[in-house]
Write a protein that holds these residues in place. Sequence first.
Motif, short mmCIF file in Angstrom:
data_model
loop_
_atom_site.label_atom_id
_atom_site.label_comp_id
_atom_site.label_asym_id
_atom_site.label_seq_id
_atom_site.Cartn_x
_atom_site.Cartn_y
_atom_site.Cartn_z
N PRO A 402 0.81 -1.23 0.00
CA PRO A 402 0.00 0.00 0.00
C PRO A 402 0.84 1.27 0.00
N ARG A 403 2.01 1.23 0.62
CA ARG A 403 2.89 2.40 0.60
C ARG A 403 3.39 2.69 -0.80
N THR A 404 3.64 1.63 -1.59
CA THR A 404 4.04 1.83 -2.98
C THR A 404 2.92 2.52 -3.75
N ILE A 405 1.70 2.08 -3.53
CA ILE A 405 0.54 2.66 -4.23
C ILE A 405 0.39 4.13 -3.89
N THR A 406 0.46 4.45 -2.61
CA THR A 406 0.32 5.85 -2.19
C THR A 406 1.43 6.71 -2.77
N HIS A 407 2.65 6.19 -2.77
CA HIS A 407 3.79 6.96 -3.29
C HIS A 407 3.63 7.31 -4.76
N PHE A 408 3.18 6.35 -5.56
CA PHE A 408 3.15 6.56 -7.00
C PHE A 408 1.81 7.09 -7.52
N THR A 409 0.78 7.08 -6.70
CA THR A 409 -0.53 7.57 -7.18
C THR A 409 -1.13 8.65 -6.30
N SER A 410 -0.54 8.89 -5.13
CA SER A 410 -1.05 9.84 -4.14
C SER A 410 -2.35 9.39 -3.49
N LYS A 411 -2.81 8.17 -3.79
CA LYS A 411 -4.04 7.65 -3.19
C LYS A 411 -3.81 7.40 -1.70
N ARG A 412 -4.57 8.09 -0.86
CA ARG A 412 -4.44 7.89 0.57
C ARG A 412 -4.77 6.45 0.93
N ALA A 413 -3.99 5.90 1.87
CA ALA A 413 -4.19 4.54 2.35
C ALA A 413 -4.08 3.50 1.24
N GLY A 414 -3.41 3.86 0.15
CA GLY A 414 -3.25 2.91 -0.94
C GLY A 414 -4.56 2.40 -1.50
N ALA A 415 -5.60 3.25 -1.47
CA ALA A 415 -6.96 2.83 -1.83
C ALA A 415 -7.06 2.60 -3.33
N VAL A 416 -6.83 1.37 -3.76
CA VAL A 416 -6.80 1.04 -5.18
C VAL A 416 -8.12 1.37 -5.86
N TYR A 417 -9.23 1.08 -5.18
CA TYR A 417 -10.54 1.30 -5.79
C TYR A 417 -11.24 2.55 -5.26
N GLY A 418 -10.49 3.41 -4.60
CA GLY A 418 -11.00 4.72 -4.25
C GLY A 418 -11.97 4.75 -3.09
N ILE A 419 -12.73 5.84 -3.04
CA ILE A 419 -13.65 6.05 -1.93
C ILE A 419 -14.85 5.11 -2.05
N PRO A 420 -15.48 4.78 -0.93
CA PRO A 420 -16.57 3.80 -0.97
C PRO A 420 -17.82 4.29 -1.69
N HIS A 421 -18.11 5.58 -1.62
CA HIS A 421 -19.29 6.12 -2.28
C HIS A 421 -18.83 7.06 -3.39
N LYS A 422 -19.11 6.69 -4.63
CA LYS A 422 -18.60 7.43 -5.77
C LYS A 422 -19.30 8.77 -5.92
N VAL A 423 -18.61 9.72 -6.55
CA VAL A 423 -19.11 11.09 -6.68
C VAL A 423 -19.22 11.45 -8.15
N ASP A 424 -20.03 12.48 -8.45
CA ASP A 424 -20.09 12.94 -9.83
C ASP A 424 -18.91 13.85 -10.11
N ASP A 425 -18.74 14.20 -11.38
CA ASP A 425 -17.52 14.92 -11.78
C ASP A 425 -17.44 16.32 -11.20
N ALA A 426 -18.58 16.90 -10.80
CA ALA A 426 -18.59 18.27 -10.27
C ALA A 426 -18.63 18.30 -8.75
N ALA A 427 -18.28 17.19 -8.10
CA ALA A 427 -18.47 17.06 -6.66
C ALA A 427 -17.66 18.05 -5.83
N SER A 428 -16.59 18.58 -6.37
CA SER A 428 -15.78 19.52 -5.59
C SER A 428 -16.53 20.81 -5.30
N GLY A 429 -17.48 21.15 -6.17
CA GLY A 429 -18.22 22.40 -5.99
C GLY A 429 -17.51 23.62 -6.55
N VAL A 430 -16.35 23.44 -7.15
CA VAL A 430 -15.61 24.54 -7.77
C VAL A 430 -15.86 24.49 -9.27
#
Length: 470
Positions: A402-430
């Motif tokens: 998981p440390r390799t994954i975080t280092h090369f992708t910046s994904k926190r906790a080496g989360a290969v499949y991302g956050i549990p609840h997916k968001v739409d493309d405008a989710a940031s609100g910016v």
Amino acid sequence: MDERADAIVIGAGPAGLAAGIRLAQAGLSTIVLERHWLWGGLNSFYKLGGRNYDVGLHALTNAAPKSARKLPLPRVMRQLRIPLEALELGEQLGSRTVFPSVSLDFSNDFDELASQVRAKFPACAEAFDKLAIELALSPHGVEGGPASTRTELLQRLGDELLVDMLMHPLLWYGSPTAHDVSWSLFVVLWKSIYEEGFARPRGGVRPLLKLLTGRLREVGGTLRLKSGVQRVLHDDGRTEGVLLDDGTVLRAPLVLSSAGYVETLRMLGGTFAERAATEPVGTMTFVESCSHLSQSAPSLGFDKTITFWNHSERGIYAPSTPAPFDARSGVLCIPENYRGQDPEPEGVLRTTVLSNAAVWEDLDGEAYGAQKEAAYQASLAAVSTFAPDPRPHVIAKDVFTPRTITHFTSKRAGAVYGIPHKVDDAASGVQGLHIIGTDNGFLGIVGAMVGGAGVAAFVAAGAQGQEATP
């Protein structure tokens, strides 16, 4: 003086490269930024000790002939204007799900899986056939459905072991949550793996990435390596561009980020970064190893393309708490076992087992190395219970954590499949900032390209419409 572009894409994985191509094809000056010296993200490549290693790409899902124009792979390749034939796809020779008491074989011919279920779970045959028909008629983009696929399948099939076995490969190929997956994602994974199947570009991930980066250059896009983004610039609710790690400012009214939803919020800073600290991060991460063998894997008796193993009576797919890894459940991939692959002087064997990112983060240098070796040995020992023992034939290896994954992708906790609840493309609100990739709900190489290209086409059309407005 600040540099300017029409659009910036953060991350040069399949989602980012596909997005960059679509933006550039629409006539927008586009820069794709990658923090590291190699492109590909979770699906990259490198050389170690004179040997080539692939990261990711156990298989390309959604294998489909060019004639199936509406299916995801032919469609996205057509949108990117890359001939599907250029991938030189070879379909799998056949895969297997192995549990202690029973196994299920499957291939790119769905009837093989159906016949296996009928033979080994005869009481569920009629219910399985009804489920298969329903899913075959469902679109890839099905919405809603039950929150728990496991609950729904148990109600329909009535056999916990069959449900575990059908879900096992799908969970390993795309679920961000332990033991279960949302219905909408389940439908996509079922169609991608069981209905359309596995294939591999001739030569692995390198030729695929070469096609994407080459097409990006052809249409006028720019790929910048060693160009990490420190901050996404914004003012009054609108995107203004990015600040790079080296202090360079790139101005653009459109920014598409494949870095991840939480990671993108952190790059916005201020209250956005505070919000990021409260957002749940996916817990599913893995330890993966790649072994080079003294002779070809098939010659040693490895006859399946991918084997999904489980050494417990019930399916296991969860973080390995409190241990660093859990080899009772995992994936074995033999890259040679696809049709049309070039002969390899050495066999290659890839294993993936369950892991826990938090434990790996707390390990010091010596303990970290020791646990990598322990995970590697445990994964090969697990393989030897259902396939030939590869250990006497290993001549070189590398292990990713998981440390390799975080280092090369910046994904926190080496989360290969991302956050549990997916968001739409405008989710940031910016305004002008769009989320693409895994956290947008598009998994795997094909899914990433479909999602990146789709969002890019949408925002490019909007940008062109604004320019046309007086």
